[in-house]
Design a protein around this motif. Structure first.
Motif, PDB file in Angstrom:
ATOM      1  N   HIS B 135      15.453 -98.762  -3.902  1.00  0.00           N
ATOM      2  CA  HIS B 135      14.492 -97.993  -4.784  1.00  0.00           C
ATOM      3  C   HIS B 135      13.007 -97.824  -4.163  1.00  0.00           C
ATOM      4  O   HIS B 135      12.709 -98.489  -3.347  1.00  0.00           O
ATOM      5  N   ARG B 136      12.508 -96.728  -4.612  1.00  0.00           N
ATOM      6  CA  ARG B 136      11.160 -96.671  -4.433  1.00  0.00           C
ATOM      7  C   ARG B 136      10.546 -97.502  -5.462  1.00  0.00           C
ATOM      8  O   ARG B 136      10.689 -97.484  -6.562  1.00  0.00           O
ATOM      9  N   ASN B 137       9.399 -98.248  -5.143  1.00  0.00           N
ATOM     10  CA  ASN B 137       8.539 -98.883  -5.788  1.00  0.00           C
ATOM     11  C   ASN B 137       7.376 -98.146  -6.373  1.00  0.00           C
ATOM     12  O   ASN B 137       6.999 -97.268  -5.880  1.00  0.00           O
ATOM     13  N   GLN B 138       6.856 -98.811  -7.476  1.00  0.00           N
ATOM     14  CA  GLN B 138       5.679 -97.983  -7.937  1.00  0.00           C
ATOM     15  C   GLN B 138       4.390 -98.676  -7.817  1.00  0.00           C
ATOM     16  O   GLN B 138       4.355-100.050  -8.030  1.00  0.00           O
TER      17      GLN B 138
END
Lengths: 154, 905
Positions: B135-138
């Motif tokens: 996933h892409r992290n925020q």
């Protein structure tokens, strides 16, 4: 901003529902009908109208695969990859469409005419394999039948 | 009490529990993920599977989820059954399919529930050879680090954040193995309780970003049981240190106070301890150059002793953020009639009034747990999220009690979280909020009333009048306010555990008095009513016990000729009095002695400055708003001259010879000297085990047994192994050596139990899940109400607020991030503090011809400030709100009348 038509259609749904939030899925579908897909802006608009945070709404939007959070082509092809279709030639069909349109599953043609997506079961196992283009169901498919079908969408 | 059979052994368990809860309460091990003691069961993760048998004959059994199965009479289960343990192992294996092998670089490593459960279930080898989803992290702001690849989709985060804490901006997105927990776009997590995600998440998805800046593994921390000093509630915390810097704050479970959670101010407000502005050595001002010069500790103490030889020439100004012991030492040095609480006169009066109400009245002073258990709540004046944050979280739970009661009657146990929520939907129990403007609790309120402070008090008096004829009448109340008062009164009267909340934040006496009237009138109706009054600071209530006078009174005294020296204890007076009074005071007093831990405007004015310990490097006792005395212990000792303020003062007292302080070598002795000589403390009070306390002749360690590097960590100084510092003040050792079993409650420096390295090990320290700590919750209540008393109702109903022409009533607006002095200096928190502003309602802004972006100039108390405006829809006409504690408004007494005009720039 929601258009007057969008508002009107959402209001129609709200009439039947006890909570505003309950209209979330319908509202997303309505907006998608009008705009082709659900943009970030559309989330804010619907959220404001239904007193929901864009986060809550996005949570619903991303859960359902018939609600698009990315742009799609003019027509959306959904090919069934569930058991019956799988057994009766889904893979050949998929490859034939890929070859014909030059896009893989998840892709959109360059002319923005078609988006090609998989779907779990169209409820027509007795006529597998099947696919759906927009709201039209096509059954008992073979790669040979594709030319004729796609000709209708020229 | 039902008897259940676990692997053929009978156990008595408490009525109404589920099997997982019962099994854990019995001290057995059973892995779980989605269940949490405060969030209940949803049966999502399938990890707590056991085999349940129909009866003694049944040999087959069936797999059930322990968290979703009631522990009813005669239930027979097997935890050890091979089918059950195989199933649990498989569940972990599936969960781990997408979990990265990054434990060595993961901040959760060593205190990870997922690690613990994986080992416990026996899934020891990783066979999955394929690609893992990523996933892409925020970026979630300054507090929380996000690493979604580690997620096992237990849903605890959103259940805590949304369902428990009422946050709106954390959600689950998408489906199957793409499930994503985060915000719909990058940005700061808005909830004031977001930090609890760090402890709620069973693995390393949400971790403490402030800890990351100076990371240390749990096992390498030296920690001590502490008390949060950033508001008056006294939440229990654990302060962890390594290499002389404070690394993080964790929650310390106390079922009567903060339970399992903390607010973000409490969790992330600690970094001031490591600030460059810490005072580390005694300094004295050179008479000619007016520069600080280092002096020896002895010289500094001797100089102060000289200055204080004539007691009549000295005043002492204490502090509500300093310990009882330090304040008492100052009081002893200067004499009780020259001792000030260090709070303004107004605040002193209100805190004294609060103590009097809690002490005299029949209404019980509510703990945070009592707040959580109440089933009808009236809030008078307090914006709880910003003035006493954890109380807001407790109120959020309280509004569920009436609907949950309905669910119980429908046969749904409270722990069955999804079913209960499905049944009660949006239904809320009664919560009536009367505040000057909108608050973060409005979304769960039955009704809100926004008005000027005295109108809020009038509303409170009106509620009381509906409950008791004898309480004073309110003349000229609007019909709609009256009808809201009536419905609030009815709701409180019909409740089982009604609660009234008020406090000091608006500095309005009538509000607190009206709250007392409501609570007392409920008692007169035969209700066991609770009252919770918030106070401004960690030891404000303690100051009331020490009976000091207000600062203004102290300043007046200083104006008289005979006062030459002032000793100021851990108090930046420039935050509390206006600059005129402060400058006059500096002129009046020849010598200023300041003991504090951070440089500020007051320390800059000192002639002699001594370094005090913060909550993390000193010990002491605080009394919270409820009247609960609690002790915080020193987490670490460094080589600087920093020590407890009372130790400095003991040195001065010792030289002075007026008072025998020869036995003031330990905290216990100072504390008992205080309880003996101050009348408000009655008899022997035991706040915590004393310094002589031992288990098997052993001290209680501050570090886990795996603590590494003790013999090498001073190798940069010299080759010898340093002896651990001695601690005369507590039974804790600065070491991993000592009693290795479970520490007693109140002396818990870290929660750990074999197989349970994560914070979930707290369950092993409790009598039962959700219950008290073994040996009782730490701390002791010093205020118990006289249940049969019937005190006279307060009779002074204020006049209604009338706006003035050309003048505005400025009232204080509090901010969880920014309003409190010390936490505001912490790195992460400072990023969340608002810029100074002036709040007013849109119609007032329009009248003044102001736009959204306008700046206005505010004339107040002889000062002028030019600030941007913020529109508050609900702020009453004629009232403006000013943010408390932000630089622009330090020392300006509020509420106050001011003039505003559009700024000419």
């Amino acid at each position: 901003m929601l258009s007057p038509e969008e508002k009107h259609e959402i209001d129609e749904e709200l009439k039947h529902l006890p909570y505003k939030e309950s209209a979330a899925i319908d509202a997303l579908k309505i907006v998608q009908n009008h705009r082709g897909w659900v943009t970030d802006e559309a989330l804010d608009d619907v959220g404001e109208y239904l007193d929901m945070s864009p986060d809550a709404l996005d949570s619903i939007a991303t859960f359902y695969n018939l609600i698009f959070r990315k742009p799609v082509g003019e027509h959306v092809i959904r090919i069934c990859d569930s058991v019956s279709c799988y057994l009766t030639g889904y893979e050949n069909l998929r490859d034939a469409i890929t070859k014909k349109l030059g896009i893989k599953l998840g892709g959109t043609t360059e002319d923005n005419k078609f988006t090609f997506l998989p779907i779990q079961c169209l409820g027509t196992c007795d006529h597998a394999p099947a696919m759906m283009i927009d709201d039209e169901l096509y059954r008992d498919l073979t790669p040979e039948k594709l030319d004729e079908i796609f000709a209708q969408y020229k | 009490m039902p008897t259940i059979y676990i692997d053929d052994n009978p156990y008595e368990v408490k009525e109404g529990k589920n099997l997982l809860d019962a099994v854990l309460s019995l001290g057995e091990d059973l892995p779980y993920f989605c269940w949490h003691p405060d969030l209940g069961s949803v049966g999502a993760c399938r990890q707590c599977a056991v085999i349940q048998f129909q009866d003694e004959e049944d040999e087959q059994g069936r797999l059930v989820m322990a968290c979703m199965t009631p522990a009813s009479e005669g239930t027979r289960i097997s935890i050890q059954h091979p089918d059950a343990s195989q199933f649990r192992e498989n569940v972990i294996e599936w969960l781990m399919v997408n979990h990265p092998h990054d434990c060595p670089v993961c901040d959760e490593g060593g205190e990870c529930h997922l690690q613990d459960m994986t080992v416990m279930s026996g899934h020891n080898y990783r066979d999955f050879r394929f690609k893992k989803r990523t996933h892409r992290n925020q970026d979630l702001g300054p507090f929380i680090n996000h690493e979604m690849n580690r997620c096992i989709a237990c849903y605890r985060c959103v259940r805590y954040y949304r369902d428990y804490a009422g946050g709106g901006d954390l959600q689950a997105f998408a489906a199957h193995d793409h499930v994503y927990f985060g915000r719909h776009e990058d940005g700061v997590l808005e909830s004031e309780f977001s930090g609890n995600l760090v402890e709620v998440c069973p693995t390393g998805v949400f971790t403490d970003k402030t800890l990351k800046r100076h990371y240390t593994r749990k096992w390498d921390l030296q920690s001590a049981p502490s008390i949060c000093n950033h508001c008056g509630l006294g939440c229990n915390t654990i302060a962890g240190e390594r290499y002389g810097t404070l690394r993080r704050i964790l929650n310390r479970y106390n079922s009567s106070v903060n339970g399992s959670f903390l607010c973000d101010r409490g969790r992330f407000g600690y970094e001031f301890v490591n600030d460059d502005a810490r005072i580390l050595t005694p300094v004295m001002k050179n008479v000619e150059t007016r520069q600080f010069e280092e002096v020896s500790e002895d010289d500094a103490v001797a100089k102060i002793a000289e200055l204080t030889r004539d007691k009549n020439s000295v005043i002492g100004i204490g502090s509500p953020r300093a310990s009882l012991e330090s304040n008492f030492a100052l009081r002893t040095l200067v004499g009780s009639n020259r001792y000030s609480s260090g709070m303004s006169n107004a605040e002193t009066e209100l805190v004294n009034l609060s103590r009097q109400i809690l002490n005299d009245g029949p209404a019980h002073s509510a703990s945070l747990k009592d707040v959580e258990k109440s089933d009808a709540v009236l809030v008078l004046g307090e914006d709880l999220t910003n003035t006493a944050p954890m109380m807001a979280l407790a109120v959020r739970q309280a509004v569920r009690n009436q609907p949950v009661e309905k669910a119980k009657q429908a046969g749904i146990p409270e722990w069955n979280d999804n079913a209960v929520r499905e049944l009660i939907q949006d239904e809320k129990g009664p919560l009536y909020l009367a505040t000057p403007t909108n608050t973060k609790l409005d979304d769960v309120a039955t009704k809100t009333y926004n008005a000027a402070p005295q109108d809020l008090a009038r509303f409170g008096f009106a509620v009381a009048q509906f409950l008791a004829e004898e309480s004073p009448k309110v003349i000229g109340l609007d019909e709609d306010v009256k009808s809201m008062a009536k419905s609030a009164a009815d709701a409180l009267k019909n409740a089982k555990r009604p609660l009234v909340i008020s406090g000091t934040s608006l500095l309005n006496k009538s509000l607190i008095q009206s709250a007392a009237n409501v609570a007392w009138s409920l008692c007169a109706n035969g209700k066991k009513a609770e009252i919770a009054l918030t106070v401004p600071e960690a030891n404000s209530m303690g100051m009331s016990f020490l009976e000091g006078q207000g600062i203004e009174s102290a300043f007046e005294r200083a104006a008289s000729d005979d006062i030459k020296t002032a000793i100021i204890l851990e108090n930046d007076l420039t935050r509390r009095v206006d600059s005129k009074a402060w400058n006059q005071f500096l002129k009046n007093v020849e010598n200023i002695v300041v003991i504090d831990h951070l440089e500020n405007e007051t320390t800059a004015a000192a002639d002699i400055l001594l370094p005090a310990g913060t909550f993390a490097d000193s010990d002491g006792t605080l009394i919270n708003n409820e009247g609960r005395a609690q002790r915080f212990f020193q987490a670490f000792e460094d080589d600087s001259a920093v020590q407890e303020s009372w130790r400095w003062l003991q040195g001065v007292l010792d030289l002075g010879k007026d008072t025998d302080v020869s036995d003031w070598y330990s905290l216990d002795n100072v504390f008992s000297a205080m309880t003996k000589s101050v009348d408000t403390f009655k008899g022997d009070i035991v706040v915590a085990p004393d310094a002589k306390f031992r288990i098997n002749d052993q001290k209680i360690p501050r570090s886990p047994y795996r603590y590494s590097g003790r013999t090498a960590m001073k190798a940069n100084v010299d080759i010898h192994v340093h002896k651990p510092p001695q601690d005369p003040d507590s039974p804790l050792s600065f070491s991993m050596e000592g009693y290795s079993g479970k520490q007693p409650s109140g002396l818990t420096s870290f929660f750990w139990s074999p197989g349970w390295n994560s914070v979930q090990s707290t369950n092993k320290y409790k009598n039962e899940v959700g219950g008290e700590l073994r040996g009782g919750d730490p701390g002791i209540r010093l205020i118990e109400p006289k249940r049969n008393a019937s005190p006279k109702y307060f009779t002074e109903v204020p006049e209604p607020f009338s706006p003035r022409e050309g003048e505005w009533l400025s009232i204080p607006l509090h901010h969880i991030f920014g309003s409190e002095e010390l936490s505001a200096k912490s790195f992460g928190l400072s990023k969340r503090a608002p810029e100074p502003y002036v709040a007013l309602n849109p119609s007032s802004a329009e009248k003044l011809g102001l736009q959204m972006e306008s700046r206005v100039s505010v004339k107040l108390d002889g000062t002028e400030h030019t600030l941007p405006i913020t529109l508050h829809e609900n702020l009453p006409d004629g009232v403006i709100g000013l943010p408390v504690g932000l630089p622009d408004f330090n020392g300006i007494p509020l509420p106050n009348w001011s003039k505003i005009s559009g700024a000419t720039e």
